[in-house]
Design a protein around this motif. Structure first.
Motif, PDB file in Angstrom:
ATOM      1  N   MET A 181      65.161  23.613  62.772  1.00 59.06           N
ATOM      2  CA  MET A 181      64.727  25.005  62.648  1.00 59.06           C
ATOM      3  C   MET A 181      63.661  25.134  61.560  1.00 59.06           C
ATOM      4  SD  MET A 181      66.696  28.428  61.271  1.00 59.06           S
ATOM      5  CE  MET A 181      67.384  29.165  62.734  1.00 59.06           C
ATOM      6  N   HIS A 183      60.529  27.659  59.835  1.00 56.17           N
ATOM      7  CA  HIS A 183      60.417  29.096  59.560  1.00 56.17           C
ATOM      8  C   HIS A 183      59.538  29.774  60.588  1.00 56.17           C
ATOM      9  CE1 HIS A 183      59.365  32.888  57.598  1.00 56.17           C
ATOM     10  NE2 HIS A 183      60.443  32.724  56.860  1.00 56.17           N
ATOM     11  N   THR A 211      61.391  27.496  65.802  1.00 56.28           N
ATOM     12  CA  THR A 211      61.125  28.319  64.617  1.00 56.28           C
ATOM     13  C   THR A 211      61.854  29.656  64.723  1.00 56.28           C
ATOM     14  OG1 THR A 211      59.161  29.388  65.564  1.00 56.28           O
ATOM     15  CG2 THR A 211      58.814  27.327  64.362  1.00 56.28           C
ATOM     16  N   PRO A 237      67.820  22.277  59.227  1.00 52.57           N
ATOM     17  CA  PRO A 237      66.661  23.088  58.817  1.00 52.57           C
ATOM     18  C   PRO A 237      65.422  22.222  58.628  1.00 52.57           C
ATOM     19  CG  PRO A 237      68.188  22.811  56.979  1.00 52.57           C
ATOM     20  CD  PRO A 237      68.843  22.194  58.171  1.00 52.57           C
ATOM     21  N   MET A 239      63.000  23.073  56.783  1.00 53.28           N
ATOM     22  CA  MET A 239      62.534  23.869  55.643  1.00 53.28           C
ATOM     23  C   MET A 239      62.912  23.111  54.375  1.00 53.28           C
ATOM     24  SD  MET A 239      64.003  27.582  56.831  1.00 53.28           S
ATOM     25  CE  MET A 239      63.947  28.093  58.544  1.00 53.28           C
ATOM     26  N   ALA A 242      68.045  24.624  52.350  1.00 51.79           N
ATOM     27  CA  ALA A 242      68.951  25.255  53.309  1.00 51.79           C
ATOM     28  C   ALA A 242      69.376  26.604  52.735  1.00 51.79           C
ATOM     29  CB  ALA A 242      70.162  24.366  53.562  1.00 51.79           C
ATOM     30  N   HIS A 245      67.972  31.480  55.948  1.00 54.86           N
ATOM     31  CA  HIS A 245      67.714  31.211  57.365  1.00 54.86           C
ATOM     32  C   HIS A 245      68.636  30.126  57.897  1.00 54.86           C
ATOM     33  CE1 HIS A 245      64.411  33.880  58.096  1.00 54.86           C
ATOM     34  NE2 HIS A 245      63.657  33.353  57.140  1.00 54.86           N
ATOM     35  N   ALA A 246      68.785  29.051  57.127  1.00 63.85           N
ATOM     36  CA  ALA A 246      69.610  27.937  57.583  1.00 63.85           C
ATOM     37  C   ALA A 246      71.079  28.320  57.668  1.00 63.85           C
ATOM     38  CB  ALA A 246      69.424  26.743  56.649  1.00 63.85           C
ATOM     39  N   MET A 250      70.589  29.968  61.481  1.00 66.79           N
ATOM     40  CA  MET A 250      70.842  28.706  62.161  1.00 66.79           C
ATOM     41  C   MET A 250      72.332  28.423  62.335  1.00 66.79           C
ATOM     42  SD  MET A 250      69.711  24.808  61.109  1.00 66.79           S
ATOM     43  CE  MET A 250      71.177  24.484  60.091  1.00 66.79           C
ATOM     44  N   GLY A 275      68.215  20.864  53.196  1.00 63.70           N
ATOM     45  CA  GLY A 275      66.787  21.087  53.389  1.00 63.70           C
ATOM     46  C   GLY A 275      66.011  19.803  53.178  1.00 63.70           C
TER      47      GLY A 275
END
Length: 300
Positions: A181, A183, A211, A237, A239, A242, A245-246, A250, A275
């Motif tokens: 995943m 961003h 994304t 992630p 990214m 983590a 968003h993660a 996610m 991350g």
């Protein structure tokens, strides 16, 4: 005694030359001696308000200080929202503007700034524009350079793919899929995500990139997942940390999280809350970019 014009013509250039030679001395006397060179580093991350992400930032800090012994390192978060959340908790993290202002006030003449962002998108270019405004200010910073984000060149892409693959949980089997995943952004730099998919596919055909706010979308990932015939999916992630968003978009339990959506589609999901900044090989890429930026501080 009568003076000849030829005598005067010799005198006038000599007088002017003496004046020009004297001007720098007068200027120096008025403003003091030139500031001694003082080099520093500023790290610029998007930031996170989640305490679980701090070890990742600590790892970057440790790696940078090891690579640049004795060079002062300042930190900044580019996200105003995250800085506000942290401030309410009593944790103050500088914005890039504030970090640079503090470095200027502390007498730094040469500053290498390293972006800790994943792609050269809006956040990255915002950092560049902000810090370069400090270059050449009266009595300020003489030279500012900015290190590239994680993904910039073909070599960056290849190294990052290798680093991510090396950090997939060891219990993942060849028949299992991995969904990364990212961003995502409306900035043209979003192209790095579908490009990443191409790089990953050449190394492992069951790794898919999606994304949250750009392309490829989760729906596009689902199409590829179905074709892969995988029954188990590792969610990771793509990214630096983590963060929200993660942990929510996610791996959260909400109906619209990636884990929930894929579970409804019949996949067994295994979230991995680490991350990319927790992968030493990824940190090495940022440090290498910083080495280039730091070296360029000596360029004229």
């Amino acid at each position: 005694m009568q003076c000849r014009f030829g005598d005067k013509s010799k005198f006038i250039p000599a007088f002017l030359l003496a004046c020009f030679l004297l001007i720098p001395s007068l200027a120096m006397a008025g403003h003091g001696e030139a500031k001694p060179v003082k080099k520093g580093i500023m790290l610029a991350a998007f930031g996170s308000s989640m305490p679980e992400t701090q070890p990742a930032f600590d790892a970057i800090d440790k790696a940078v200080k090891k690579a640049f012994p004795g060079v002062p390192v300042y930190w900044s978060y580019s996200s105003a929202i995250i800085r506000d959340v942290l401030a309410k908790e009593g944790k103050i993290v500088d914005s890039p503007v504030m970090a640079m202002t503090k470095m200027m006030d502390a007498g730094f003449t040469h500053v290498a700034v390293q972006s800790l962002h994943t792609i050269p998108g809006e956040e990255y270019f915002g950092i560049v524009e902000t810090v370069e405004a400090f270059e050449g200010m009266p009595k300020g910073i003489s030279k500012v350079t900015v290190g590239k984000p994680l993904l910039y060149s073909d070599e960056d892409m290849r190294r990052t793919v290798k680093a991510v693959v090396a950090n997939i949980p060891k219990d993942r089997k060849a028949k299992d899929a991995v969904v990364l995943m990212g961003h995502g952004t409306h900035h043209f730099a979003n192209i790095y995500y579908p490009a990443s998919q191409d790089y990953f596919s050449k190394v492992d055909p069951k790794i898919f990139v999606g994304t949250v706010e750009g392309a490829p979308s989760l729906d596009e990932v689902k199409v590829l997942l179905k074709k892969s015939k995988a029954k188990k999916v590792f969610l990771m992630p793509f990214m630096s940390v983590a963060g929200d968003h993660a942990r929510n978009d996610m791996a959260g339990d909400e109906d619209d999280s990636w884990k929930s959506e894929l579970t409804k589609d019949g996949y067994k999901c295994v979230p991995v809350l680490k991350g990319t900044a927790e992968f030493p090989q990824v940190v090495d890429i940022w440090v290498d970019h910083l080495k280039v930026a730091f070296k360029h501080l000596d360029a004229h």
